[in-house]
Design a protein around this motif. Sequence first.
Motif, PDB file in Angstrom:
ATOM      1  N   LEU A 168     -37.091  -8.172 -34.729  1.00 36.40           N
ATOM      2  CA  LEU A 168     -37.260  -7.066 -35.684  1.00 36.40           C
ATOM      3  C   LEU A 168     -36.836  -7.478 -37.086  1.00 36.40           C
ATOM      4  CD1 LEU A 168     -36.076  -4.035 -33.538  1.00 36.40           C
ATOM      5  CD2 LEU A 168     -38.402  -4.609 -34.229  1.00 36.40           C
ATOM      6  N   THR A 169     -35.740  -8.235 -37.176  1.00 35.50           N
ATOM      7  CA  THR A 169     -35.293  -8.709 -38.481  1.00 35.50           C
ATOM      8  C   THR A 169     -36.346  -9.620 -39.103  1.00 35.50           C
ATOM      9  OG1 THR A 169     -32.993  -8.608 -37.738  1.00 35.50           O
ATOM     10  CG2 THR A 169     -33.451  -9.936 -39.694  1.00 35.50           C
ATOM     11  N   GLY A 170     -36.935 -10.500 -38.311  1.00 34.69           N
ATOM     12  CA  GLY A 170     -37.995 -11.382 -38.804  1.00 34.69           C
ATOM     13  C   GLY A 170     -39.204 -10.597 -39.279  1.00 34.69           C
ATOM     14  N   ALA A 171     -39.564  -9.548 -38.539  1.00 41.43           N
ATOM     15  CA  ALA A 171     -40.704  -8.718 -38.937  1.00 41.43           C
ATOM     16  C   ALA A 171     -40.429  -8.011 -40.261  1.00 41.43           C
ATOM     17  CB  ALA A 171     -41.006  -7.694 -37.844  1.00 41.43           C
ATOM     18  N   VAL A 172     -39.210  -7.483 -40.408  1.00 42.54           N
ATOM     19  CA  VAL A 172     -38.853  -6.785 -41.655  1.00 42.54           C
ATOM     20  C   VAL A 172     -38.861  -7.761 -42.830  1.00 42.54           C
ATOM     21  CG1 VAL A 172     -36.963  -5.615 -42.862  1.00 42.54           C
ATOM     22  CG2 VAL A 172     -37.574  -4.930 -40.543  1.00 42.54           C
ATOM     23  N   VAL A 173     -38.291  -8.939 -42.646  1.00 45.37           N
ATOM     24  CA  VAL A 173     -38.236  -9.923 -43.727  1.00 45.37           C
ATOM     25  C   VAL A 173     -39.645 -10.379 -44.098  1.00 45.37           C
ATOM     26  CG1 VAL A 173     -37.482 -12.267 -44.308  1.00 45.37           C
ATOM     27  CG2 VAL A 173     -35.889 -10.688 -43.210  1.00 45.37           C
ATOM     28  N   SER A 174     -40.520 -10.528 -43.130  1.00 43.86           N
ATOM     29  CA  SER A 174     -41.888 -10.970 -43.440  1.00 43.86           C
ATOM     30  C   SER A 174     -42.652  -9.917 -44.229  1.00 43.86           C
ATOM     31  CB  SER A 174     -42.640 -11.325 -42.160  1.00 43.86           C
ATOM     32  OG  SER A 174     -42.901 -10.166 -41.401  1.00 43.86           O
ATOM     33  N   MET A 175     -42.253  -8.656 -44.131  1.00 45.60           N
ATOM     34  CA  MET A 175     -42.917  -7.586 -44.875  1.00 45.60           C
ATOM     35  C   MET A 175     -42.578  -7.604 -46.363  1.00 45.60           C
ATOM     36  SD  MET A 175     -44.964  -5.879 -43.128  1.00 45.60           S
ATOM     37  CE  MET A 175     -45.439  -6.646 -41.625  1.00 45.60           C
ATOM     38  N   PHE A 176     -41.614  -8.405 -46.779  1.00 47.25           N
ATOM     39  CA  PHE A 176     -41.302  -8.532 -48.203  1.00 47.25           C
ATOM     40  C   PHE A 176     -42.439  -9.216 -48.962  1.00 47.25           C
ATOM     41  CE2 PHE A 176     -36.579  -8.525 -47.000  1.00 47.25           C
ATOM     42  CZ  PHE A 176     -36.465  -7.167 -47.238  1.00 47.25           C
ATOM     43  N   ASP A 177     -43.247 -10.020 -48.269  1.00 45.25           N
ATOM     44  CA  ASP A 177     -44.363 -10.711 -48.892  1.00 45.25           C
ATOM     45  C   ASP A 177     -45.527  -9.737 -49.036  1.00 45.25           C
ATOM     46  OD1 ASP A 177     -45.967 -12.796 -49.887  1.00 45.25           O
ATOM     47  OD2 ASP A 177     -46.742 -13.227 -47.875  1.00 45.25           O
TER      48      ASP A 177
END
Length: 117
Positions: free
Chosen positions: A15-24
């Motif tokens: 979930l953390t990886g998914a949230v961080v990838s949404m910054f792009d």
Amino acid sequence: MGNSKFGTFIIAGALTGAVVSMFDPSTRKHIVKKSTNCIMEMRYYAKNPDVLKWKLGEKKDKYKSFIEQLSGDASYIKAQVEELKTLTPQVKSLVMDTKDAFVESKVEYKSIVNETP
């Protein structure tokens, strides 16, 4: 042993990886576009189940013919291997006979060459 938190941390990491990838921004646009297309397709097929049934039947027929062709090819290869197994002893004896003939000829040629002064 207690409670294992391994699974919980795996999910939290994902979930953390998914949230961080949404910054792009390009990733966000891509996800929104894919999600919108998926929802539109689901609505279309919900209204037109016959089209979905037809497409699934078409895919099934395609995979069925692929499997039949693959099965036919496998049986052909199996037949060729069996034929090769039966031919191998014959070829082996033919090669051995040819070798023996060359060895005998070699001896004869040597005797002929040695006889000439």
